[in-house]
Design an enzyme around this catalytic site. Sequence first.
Site, PDB file in Angstrom:
ATOM      1  N   CYS A 103       0.826  -1.217   0.000  1.00  0.00           N
ATOM      2  CA  CYS A 103       0.000   0.000   0.000  1.00  0.00           C
ATOM      3  C   CYS A 103       0.858   1.263   0.000  1.00  0.00           C
ATOM      4  O   CYS A 103       2.052   1.243   0.309  1.00  0.00           O
ATOM      5  CB  CYS A 103      -0.881   0.036   1.252  1.00  0.00           C
ATOM      6  SG  CYS A 103      -1.965  -1.377   1.475  1.00  0.00           S
ATOM      7  N   CYS A 126      -2.788   5.012   2.686  1.00  0.00           N
ATOM      8  CA  CYS A 126      -3.921   4.107   2.470  1.00  0.00           C
ATOM      9  C   CYS A 126      -4.882   4.147   3.658  1.00  0.00           C
ATOM     10  O   CYS A 126      -4.457   4.177   4.818  1.00  0.00           O
ATOM     11  CB  CYS A 126      -3.430   2.684   2.245  1.00  0.00           C
ATOM     12  SG  CYS A 126      -4.749   1.520   1.830  1.00  0.00           S
ATOM     13  N   CYS A 146      -2.527  -2.900  -3.614  1.00  0.00           N
ATOM     14  CA  CYS A 146      -3.804  -2.679  -2.941  1.00  0.00           C
ATOM     15  C   CYS A 146      -4.820  -2.102  -3.923  1.00  0.00           C
ATOM     16  O   CYS A 146      -4.516  -1.161  -4.661  1.00  0.00           O
ATOM     17  CB  CYS A 146      -3.585  -1.728  -1.760  1.00  0.00           C
ATOM     18  SG  CYS A 146      -5.099  -1.211  -0.924  1.00  0.00           S
ATOM     19  N   CYS A 155      -5.909   1.829  -2.439  1.00  0.00           N
ATOM     20  CA  CYS A 155      -5.070   3.024  -2.614  1.00  0.00           C
ATOM     21  C   CYS A 155      -4.327   3.033  -3.944  1.00  0.00           C
ATOM     22  O   CYS A 155      -3.696   4.038  -4.291  1.00  0.00           O
ATOM     23  CB  CYS A 155      -4.082   3.158  -1.461  1.00  0.00           C
ATOM     24  SG  CYS A 155      -2.852   1.839  -1.351  1.00  0.00           S
TER      25      CYS A 155
END
Length: 356
Positions: free
Chosen positions: A37, A41, A68, A71
């Site tokens: 991430c 995030c 992810c 994000c």
Amino acid sequence: MLRTLPSPKEMYGALTRRDAQYEGIFVVGVKTTGIFCRPSCSARKPKPGNVEYFAGTRDALLAGYRPCKRCRPLEPVDATPQWLRPLVVAVEAEPERRWRDEQLRQMGIEPARARRWFQRHHGMTFHAYCRARRLGSALGRLHQGDDVLRAGQEAGYASDSGFREAFGKHFGASPGRARSSTRILVTRLSTPLGPMIAGATDDAMCLLEFADRRMLATQVDRLCRRLEAHMIPGDNAVLARAQTQLGEYFAGGRQRFDVPLALPGTEFQRAVWAELQTIPLGDTRSYAEQARRIGRPEAVRAVGRANGDNRVAIIVPCHRVVGSGGQLVGYGGQVWRKRALLELEAGRPLPTTSSP
């Protein structure tokens, strides 16, 4: 060689705060999920023992982590998200247009979401950004010789009084007085070491600072007073040239910058900044040596202060000045960035943070 990162404690603190200032500096892999991430995030934060940090997305992917979906770390840092791009294009096509929340909703954009994005990336709400663009456009027309009435009308103001009132509130001066002031266009640039704020007049670069520098607001205020200038969001040929050359520099392909510079300051400061520009890429000097080179060997502390007052990072390479024992001290963009820049200039390229 991998880029030097901040300490794990600092990075975990940024992760738990969802600190967007660390975008482009690191990504984090979560061992329990196999996902990596951005620092900002919004997902639930893992325990410190369940994370590991990477300088870029490539390293995270090679370590077996998946990006992810919340994000989207594979998108370039500070890139305008897909959902917002139609609005940004429309604003730039018609900077004088006044936008209402209902018009945003008709484009499928929630006004609160747009407000948060502009607040994070430009330091102002969407409507404040549009107002600044309108008034900046008017200031540009005044500089080109338009009279006040025409400048206000072209910027979308229905009445002369309304334009003068809005102009005075934003710039702190009447349109007539502001006509003779300097206009500094300011934009946000993405770099592998985090976002930077760049500013330029029509002729020269005068500001390039990391967005999280603590002294940024003070530096901006001093610059505006020195140049008798007003700052407005925008872009021009000087900023475009600087962005291109910075990209080449971070890719390891540029050793010298030739962007025109405006460096207002005292005679002593200008001497220090001029000397900084003579330090070759890949080399360093001590503060004492720099003081000797400008003919002021007793002014080591003053040289350090002048280095700290440099408003054009990287292009005016204050990061190449080190302590007498070679220690890395005294850098407004944080010491870990100073180390990273010196590593880059020693021939160790930084990893990309946009795509593998």
